[in-house]
Design a protein around this motif. Structure first.
Motif, PDB file in Angstrom:
ATOM      1  N   ALA A   1      40.438  40.800  44.711  1.00  0.00           N
ATOM      2  CA  ALA A   1      39.741  42.109  44.313  1.00  0.00           C
ATOM      3  C   ALA A   1      39.972  42.315  43.027  1.00  0.00           C
ATOM      4  O   ALA A   1      38.945  42.969  42.196  1.00  0.00           O
ATOM      5  CB  ALA A   1      40.753  43.128  45.116  1.00  0.00           C
ATOM      6  N   GLN A   2      41.113  42.132  42.469  1.00  0.00           N
ATOM      7  CA  GLN A   2      41.473  42.128  40.941  1.00  0.00           C
ATOM      8  C   GLN A   2      40.461  41.175  39.948  1.00  0.00           C
ATOM      9  O   GLN A   2      39.810  41.628  39.113  1.00  0.00           O
ATOM     10  CB  GLN A   2      42.834  41.580  40.375  1.00  0.00           C
ATOM     11  CG  GLN A   2      43.859  42.654  40.951  1.00  0.00           C
ATOM     12  CD  GLN A   2      45.233  42.038  40.586  1.00  0.00           C
ATOM     13  OE1 GLN A   2      45.178  41.318  40.080  1.00  0.00           O
ATOM     14  NE2 GLN A   2      46.393  42.780  41.268  1.00  0.00           N
ATOM     15  N   LEU A   3      40.126  40.002  40.556  1.00  0.00           N
ATOM     16  CA  LEU A   3      38.826  39.314  39.967  1.00  0.00           C
ATOM     17  C   LEU A   3      37.628  39.915  39.878  1.00  0.00           C
ATOM     18  O   LEU A   3      37.007  39.913  38.958  1.00  0.00           O
ATOM     19  CB  LEU A   3      38.863  37.806  40.411  1.00  0.00           C
ATOM     20  CG  LEU A   3      38.023  36.862  39.964  1.00  0.00           C
ATOM     21  CD1 LEU A   3      38.138  36.537  38.348  1.00  0.00           C
ATOM     22  CD2 LEU A   3      37.964  35.724  40.831  1.00  0.00           C
ATOM     23  N   GLU A   4      37.348  40.409  41.192  1.00  0.00           N
ATOM     24  CA  GLU A   4      35.829  41.246  40.935  1.00  0.00           C
ATOM     25  C   GLU A   4      35.637  42.340  40.283  1.00  0.00           C
ATOM     26  O   GLU A   4      34.759  42.475  39.339  1.00  0.00           O
ATOM     27  CB  GLU A   4      35.859  41.647  42.690  1.00  0.00           C
ATOM     28  CG  GLU A   4      35.416  40.400  43.516  1.00  0.00           C
ATOM     29  CD  GLU A   4      35.359  40.857  45.101  1.00  0.00           C
ATOM     30  OE1 GLU A   4      35.270  42.223  45.090  1.00  0.00           O
ATOM     31  OE2 GLU A   4      35.247  39.975  45.915  1.00  0.00           O
ATOM     32  N   ALA A   5      36.912  43.112  40.056  1.00  0.00           N
ATOM     33  CA  ALA A   5      36.893  44.135  39.266  1.00  0.00           C
ATOM     34  C   ALA A   5      36.773  43.861  37.653  1.00  0.00           C
ATOM     35  O   ALA A   5      36.177  44.399  36.665  1.00  0.00           O
ATOM     36  CB  ALA A   5      38.298  45.181  39.332  1.00  0.00           C
ATOM     37  N   ALA A   6      37.572  42.528  37.561  1.00  0.00           N
ATOM     38  CA  ALA A   6      37.567  42.007  36.084  1.00  0.00           C
ATOM     39  C   ALA A   6      36.199  41.665  35.615  1.00  0.00           C
ATOM     40  O   ALA A   6      35.720  41.739  34.481  1.00  0.00           O
ATOM     41  CB  ALA A   6      38.718  41.241  35.860  1.00  0.00           C
ATOM     42  N   THR A   7      35.633  40.933  36.777  1.00  0.00           N
ATOM     43  CA  THR A   7      34.065  40.341  36.644  1.00  0.00           C
ATOM     44  C   THR A   7      33.204  41.463  36.034  1.00  0.00           C
ATOM     45  O   THR A   7      32.490  41.278  35.415  1.00  0.00           O
ATOM     46  CB  THR A   7      33.884  39.773  37.771  1.00  0.00           C
ATOM     47  OG1 THR A   7      34.699  38.708  38.149  1.00  0.00           O
ATOM     48  CG2 THR A   7      32.311  38.874  37.517  1.00  0.00           C
TER      49      THR A   7
END
Length: 401
Positions: free
Chosen positions: A123-129
């Motif tokens: 989830a954190q990766l998707e937000a950062a993306t």
């Protein structure tokens, strides 16, 4: 009166002298009779063996121990309470068969926690993306600074790395959970279990839970002195002994009961190091063991084929006599019909014969019967001349006797 007394005292001495003289005469007469009887008997009858060369396969009998072809000590790779033992002691187990079950509850929780950490990192990766993509669009319109874009890019890369770490932690947790099922590393026969249900086991503990050994085939480890090996090498180099095919060197076993093991093995290799304490070299052979007759640690006698001795000179063991110093001697017939006691050097035992390495020549005639009381220089009469085959054959031996 005194004269009569002296006369009576001299009579016992006279009688004693007469008796002694009679004994001496009888001994002389007996000796003459014995000498006359010996002369009447004439030369002693003997049986002789005419020495002839032959090719003889030579073997060496070595002490050995049986060891398992493969041996695996089963140890836990995670700690916990042992819930189940899933095998019968002494039975055959297969590779990857489950042997023990360790309480998995703690490790199931670790897997679930690691899986949640993966979801969070995802989830954190998707937000950062998403933030990075927005900064890229704003940067094209010059609505955001270069520093803002670079911060979003670093945040994206950090989130991606965190996801990789979380996935690795999940794989580790899954492996630890899988280790709660203790599997057999090899196929073989399992021994006794050192733990019981309810025991606490620890990862990589010193004491194994059980030991599995592959018993078909098995190794037989033999020891041979370095002196014997050097002697063999010299005989091979001199051409006196034909070396066997190294890939087909046959080995046979004699068990502790004295019986011979039904199946033969093959020599695998000879060690390159001499044991400093014993001066011996390890030889390893491989034997089939379908019925599990050979067990690890069992003492055996190994009979190994060393090669073929060319032009070997053999004499029966009963023809060889030993002096007090242990030197070997033979009676050899001479040209004038007498016997000569000759010193020889014995080598290996071949059946019921000695291999003579020094002291005999082809064509010599060795006395094999009638040696009782025989002395060097005594005349003899040859009753029979036999070959070695006739002598070793039961019918020929009975005839020679």
């Amino acid at each position: 009166m005194s004269n009569s007394i002296r006369y009576s005292d001299s009579r016992p001495r006279l009688v004693l002298q007469v008796l002694l003289l009679a004994c001496l005469l009888s001994g002389l007469l007996a000796g003459c009779d014995d000498g006359q009887q010996r002369r009447e008997r004439g030369p002693r009858e003997v049986t002789v063996l005419e020495v002839a060369p032959r090719s003889v396969p030579l073997t060496a009998e070595l002490s050995g121990r049986v060891s398992a072809f493969r041996k695996a000590e089963v140890r836990p790779q995670v700690s916990g309470i042992l819930k189940e033992q899933l095998f019968v002691e002494g039975s055959m187990v297969r590779q990857d068969q489950s042997l023990y079950k360790i309480d998995p509850d703690t490790y199931i929780a670790e897997v679930e926690s690691a899986r949640a950490a993966v979801n969070s990192a995802q989830a954190q990766l998707e937000a950062a993306t998403l933030r990075r993509n927005r900064r890229v669009a704003l940067l094209r319109d010059k609505a955001v600074s270069q520093q803002g874009y670079e911060d979003a890019q670093v945040e994206y890369l950090q989130a991606k790395a965190n996801l990789d770490v979380a996935k690795a932690a999940l794989r580790t947790a899954e492996i630890r959970l899988r280790y709660t099922d203790v599997l057999a590393p090899i196929t073989g026969r399992v021994g006794k279990s050192s733990v019981t249900q309810g025991a606490l086991v620890t990862a990589n503990q010193a004491e194994p839970l059980a030991v599995i050994q592959q018993l078909d085939p098995v190794y037989v480890d033999m020891t041979q002195s370095s002196f014997a090996m050097l002697n063999l090498r010299d005989r091979y180099a001199a051409g006196k002994l034909i070396r066997p095919d190294s890939e087909q060197t046959e080995v046979r076993l004699r068990l502790e009961t004295g019986t011979e093991y039904a199946l033969s093995g093959r020599l695998k290799f000879a060690d390159i190091t001499v044991d400093e304490s014993t001066g011996a070299v390890l030889l390893r052979s491989v034997f089939p063991n379908p019925d599990n007759v050979l067990l690890p640690g069992m003492y055996v006698r190994a009979i190994i084929n060393e090669g073929v001795e060319t032009n070997a000179l053999l004499v029966p063991q009963r023809a060889v006599r030993r002096d007090p110093k242990g030197n070997a001697n033979l009676f050899v017939l001479t040209a004038d019909g007498t016997v000569d006691e000759r010193k020889v050097v014995t080598g290996e035992v071949v059946g019921r014969c000695w291999l003579i390495s020094e002291g005999l020549e082809v064509g010599d005639k060795v006395v094999v019967t009638g040696m009782q009381g025989l002395r060097s220089g005594n005349p003899v009469k040859v009753a029979a001349t036999v070959t070695l085959d006739e002598l070793l054959n039961p019918e020929g031996q009975a005839k020679a006797e």
